[in-house]
Design a protein around this motif. Structure first.
Motif, PDB file in Angstrom:
ATOM      1  N   ASP A 148       0.867  -1.174   0.000  1.00 40.13           N
ATOM      2  CA  ASP A 148       0.000   0.000   0.000  1.00 40.13           C
ATOM      3  C   ASP A 148       0.910   1.232   0.000  1.00 40.13           C
ATOM      4  O   ASP A 148       1.358   1.693   1.043  1.00 40.13           O
ATOM      5  N   ALA A 149       1.190   1.762  -1.176  1.00 38.12           N
ATOM      6  CA  ALA A 149       2.192   2.820  -1.311  1.00 38.12           C
ATOM      7  C   ALA A 149       1.586   4.067  -1.934  1.00 38.12           C
ATOM      8  O   ALA A 149       0.370   4.204  -2.042  1.00 38.12           O
ATOM      9  N   ASN A 150       2.469   4.951  -2.385  1.00 35.49           N
ATOM     10  CA  ASN A 150       2.048   6.225  -2.955  1.00 35.49           C
ATOM     11  C   ASN A 150       1.350   6.066  -4.302  1.00 35.49           C
ATOM     12  O   ASN A 150       0.623   6.945  -4.723  1.00 35.49           O
ATOM     13  N   GLU A 151       1.595   4.952  -4.987  1.00 38.98           N
ATOM     14  CA  GLU A 151       1.046   4.765  -6.320  1.00 38.98           C
ATOM     15  C   GLU A 151      -0.417   4.355  -6.309  1.00 38.98           C
ATOM     16  O   GLU A 151      -1.027   4.218  -7.353  1.00 38.98           O
ATOM     17  N   GLY A 152      -0.978   4.088  -5.161  1.00 29.63           N
ATOM     18  CA  GLY A 152      -2.383   3.716  -5.083  1.00 29.63           C
ATOM     19  C   GLY A 152      -2.587   2.400  -4.374  1.00 29.63           C
ATOM     20  O   GLY A 152      -1.651   1.775  -3.888  1.00 29.63           O
ATOM     21  N   LYS A 153      -3.836   1.980  -4.325  1.00 27.51           N
ATOM     22  CA  LYS A 153      -4.188   0.763  -3.605  1.00 27.51           C
ATOM     23  C   LYS A 153      -4.543  -0.394  -4.519  1.00 27.51           C
ATOM     24  O   LYS A 153      -5.018  -1.416  -4.044  1.00 27.51           O
ATOM     25  N   GLN A 154      -4.331  -0.280  -5.818  1.00 30.26           N
ATOM     26  CA  GLN A 154      -4.725  -1.352  -6.728  1.00 30.26           C
ATOM     27  C   GLN A 154      -3.984  -2.647  -6.417  1.00 30.26           C
ATOM     28  O   GLN A 154      -4.579  -3.725  -6.420  1.00 30.26           O
ATOM     29  N   ALA A 155      -2.687  -2.563  -6.152  1.00 28.76           N
ATOM     30  CA  ALA A 155      -1.891  -3.764  -5.884  1.00 28.76           C
ATOM     31  C   ALA A 155      -2.299  -4.407  -4.567  1.00 28.76           C
ATOM     32  O   ALA A 155      -2.425  -5.621  -4.476  1.00 28.76           O
ATOM     33  N   SER A 156      -2.516  -3.610  -3.545  1.00 25.22           N
ATOM     34  CA  SER A 156      -2.878  -4.181  -2.250  1.00 25.22           C
ATOM     35  C   SER A 156      -4.284  -4.762  -2.259  1.00 25.22           C
ATOM     36  O   SER A 156      -4.576  -5.702  -1.531  1.00 25.22           O
ATOM     37  N   LEU A 157      -5.176  -4.216  -3.088  1.00 26.45           N
ATOM     38  CA  LEU A 157      -6.530  -4.765  -3.179  1.00 26.45           C
ATOM     39  C   LEU A 157      -6.564  -6.068  -3.974  1.00 26.45           C
ATOM     40  O   LEU A 157      -7.404  -6.935  -3.714  1.00 26.45           O
ATOM     41  N   ALA A 158      -5.677  -6.233  -4.931  1.00 23.84           N
ATOM     42  CA  ALA A 158      -5.654  -7.436  -5.768  1.00 23.84           C
ATOM     43  C   ALA A 158      -4.798  -8.549  -5.170  1.00 23.84           C
ATOM     44  O   ALA A 158      -4.839  -9.672  -5.660  1.00 23.84           O
ATOM     45  N   ALA A 159      -4.064  -8.258  -4.117  1.00 26.44           N
ATOM     46  CA  ALA A 159      -3.094  -9.213  -3.584  1.00 26.44           C
ATOM     47  C   ALA A 159      -3.713 -10.148  -2.550  1.00 26.44           C
ATOM     48  O   ALA A 159      -4.781  -9.889  -1.995  1.00 26.44           O
TER      49      ALA A 159
END
Length: 150
Positions: free
Chosen positions: A76-87
């Motif tokens: 969950d970083a500065n680039e958004g939450k897309q990766a953390s939501l899909a992980a």
């Protein structure tokens, strides 16, 4: 290796790239398209069979790679939450990965050990019960568990 060169290598020299990638302890994909990252993960999954693949990403362009891996870790970083939501696992900082891998790796090891002990003890108990049954009935060729364990 640029994205175009990686695309050519994956298209024409897949076995050589797989041999190179499987020989590495860790693979870092940067400046690649999301499809190429997912292709690298699928290559690892296909050619390195008994191993499990974990993919770590922090942005929306890493979602396909995270979803293709056995264990996807989103930051969950500065680039958004897309990766953390899909992980499968979501962490707030990169240095939490070591604790995540150690704790979950230990739990997985303990569950595997408990399962193997259960299987061994179950087989031992079934064998002892069959031996006692055979002794009681004068070693007749009759199974105690008919139809279950053939």
């Amino acid at each position: 290796m640029t994205g175009a060169a990686l695309n050519v290598c994956l298209q024409y020299y897949e076995a050589e790239v797989a041999e190179l990638v499987c020989a590495c302890t860790a693979v870092v994909c940067c400046r690649c398209s999301p499809e190429q990252k997912a292709q690298i993960v699928n290559l690892l999954k296909r050619y390195k069979k008994p191993a499990r693949v974990a993919a770590v990403g922090d942005g929306g362009n890493d979602v396909s790679m995270i979803q293709a891996a056995h264990a996807g870790i989103g930051i969950d970083a500065n680039e958004g939450k897309q990766a953390s939501l899909a992980a499968d696992f979501s962490i707030t900082q990169f240095h939490h990965i070591s604790r995540l891998l150690l704790v979950h790796g230990r739990f997985c090891y303990k569950r595997s050990c408990a399962l193997s002990q259960f299987v061994m003890h179950r087989g031992l108990i079934i064998s002892i019960m069959q031996a006692i049954f055979s002794c009681v009935f004068y070693f007749a060729s009759v199974s105690l568990y008919q139809g279950y364990f053939h």
